[in-house]
Design an enzyme around this catalytic site. Structure first.
Site, PDB file in Angstrom:
ATOM      1  CG  ASP A  66      -4.393  -7.822  -7.280  1.00 22.37           C
ATOM      2  OD1 ASP A  66      -4.128  -8.906  -6.732  1.00 22.37           O
ATOM      3  OD2 ASP A  66      -3.564  -6.880  -7.369  1.00 22.37           O
ATOM      4  CD  GLU A  91       0.364  -6.351  -4.225  1.00 21.47           C
ATOM      5  OE1 GLU A  91       1.437  -5.941  -4.711  1.00 21.47           O
ATOM      6  OE2 GLU A  91      -0.337  -7.224  -4.767  1.00 21.47           O
ATOM      7  CD  GLU A 102       1.613 -13.354  -2.479  1.00 22.04           C
ATOM      8  OE1 GLU A 102       0.901 -12.345  -2.346  1.00 22.04           O
ATOM      9  OE2 GLU A 102       1.677 -14.031  -3.534  1.00 22.04           O
TER      10      GLU A 102
HETATM   11  O1  KIV Z   1      -4.963 -11.193  -4.992  1.00 16.86           O
HETATM   12  C1  KIV Z   1      -4.866 -12.120  -4.178  1.00 16.86           C
HETATM   13  O2  KIV Z   1      -5.479 -13.188  -4.324  1.00 16.86           O
HETATM   14  C2  KIV Z   1      -3.999 -11.917  -3.024  1.00 16.86           C
HETATM   15  C3  KIV Z   1      -3.723 -13.108  -2.148  1.00 16.86           C
HETATM   16  C4  KIV Z   1      -2.767 -14.008  -2.816  1.00 16.86           C
HETATM   17  C5  KIV Z   1      -3.260 -12.694  -0.803  1.00 16.86           C
HETATM   18  O3  KIV Z   1      -3.520 -10.847  -2.820  1.00 16.86           O
END
Ligand code: KIV
Length: 269
Positions: free
Chosen positions: A49, A120, A187
């Site tokens: 996202d 998440e 992260e």
């Molecule tokens: O949206 C994204 O690119 C992510 C990565 C940073 C893990 O969730």
């Protein structure tokens, strides 16, 4: 040089961890970029996202909708038919009931052709994760810094610096593994904490800002290619300056048109 890419499965990633082979994930949001990632031989592509900031001009991921994610994920699949693709569940979709979350995840698999979804994770997302896996949808977890929760957490910050936070992260990771996720993103987690978690888990960890002790790494394509010459997050490395190359090419094109040197007979019928 193009690399022949054999499409991986969830089992491949566990085997790679067992064999000590690092796992490489990169984000992509469109077909041509996905085809470059496939030609480079990355192990997985994440349609994150982060498309919100990377390609759509938003300041954060929160405005990104499910329809946008499906649209970009399908394009990535068309560009990289032989690479394992993970679609990212956008803001709110995992918090509107299990049926809603399952339907959304199903769209990533059925409509967009993804191989898995990422979400998440908070304690309240566990039942949805179990329902997805039960339904046959591979799930990648994501703990540490959760960009979809920055409004409640108070901003983008490293998670796991205190002993309590580090313990909570370890417990969350173990809980995800027992729920059945095939891998989890860590992260912005201190390297030592991420290493302990990676050593404890059987499933592979994929780090971003979580040090070299993770089983794999993920980077946002725009940071890596230098789309934006301004801000670069501490966890990123710029491998080229594609923005500069693009501006140079467009300037030359503009100058050629203004000067009447484009098109010539070679570009005419
Ligand atoms: O949206 C994204 O690119 C992510 C990565 C940073 C893990 O969730």
């Amino acid at each position: 040089m193009a690399v022949t890419n054999t499409k991986k499965t969830v089992r491949s990633f566990r085997t790679m961890k067992k064999n000590g082979e690092k796992i490489v994930m990169i984000t992509a949001y469109d077909a041509p970029t996905a085809s470059f990632a496939e030609a480079a031989g990355v192990d997985l592509i994440l349609v994150g996202d982060s498309v919100g900031m990377s390609a759509l001009g938003f300041q954060e991921t929160i405005p990104v909708t499910l329809d946008m994610m499906i649209h970009h994920s399908a394009a990535v699949r068309r560009g990289a038919p032989n690479t394992f693709i993970v679609g990212d569940m956008p803001f709110l979709v995992c918090h509107l009931g299990i049926e809603n979350g399952l339907r959304a995840a199903g769209r990533f698999i059925q409509e967009a052709g993804c191989d898995a979804v990422k979400l998440e994770c908070t304690p309240s997302t566990r039942p949805l994760i179990c329902a997805m896996i039960e339904a046959g949808i591979p799930v990648m977890g994501h703990i540490g810094l959760l960009p979809q929760s920055v409004k409640t957490s108070g901003g983008y910050r490293v998670n796991g610096r205190t002993q309590d936070e580090a313990e909570a992260l370890m417990n969350a990771a173990l809980d995800l593994e027992s729920a059945g996720v095939f891998s989890t993103v860590l992260e912005c987690v201190p390297a030592a904490v991420a290493q302990r978690i990676s050593e404890k888990l059987v499933i592979p960890t994929i780090g971003i800002g979580a040090g070299a002790g993770c089983d794999g790494q993920v980077q946002v394509i725009c940071d890596l290619l230098g789309y934006n010459e301004g801000f670069l997050p501490k966890h990123a490395r710029r491998y080229c300056h594609i923005g500069e190359v693009a501006i140079q090419a467009m300037t030359e094109y503009k100058n050629d048109v203004k000067a009447g040197t484009f098109p010539t007979d070679a570009q005419s019928f």
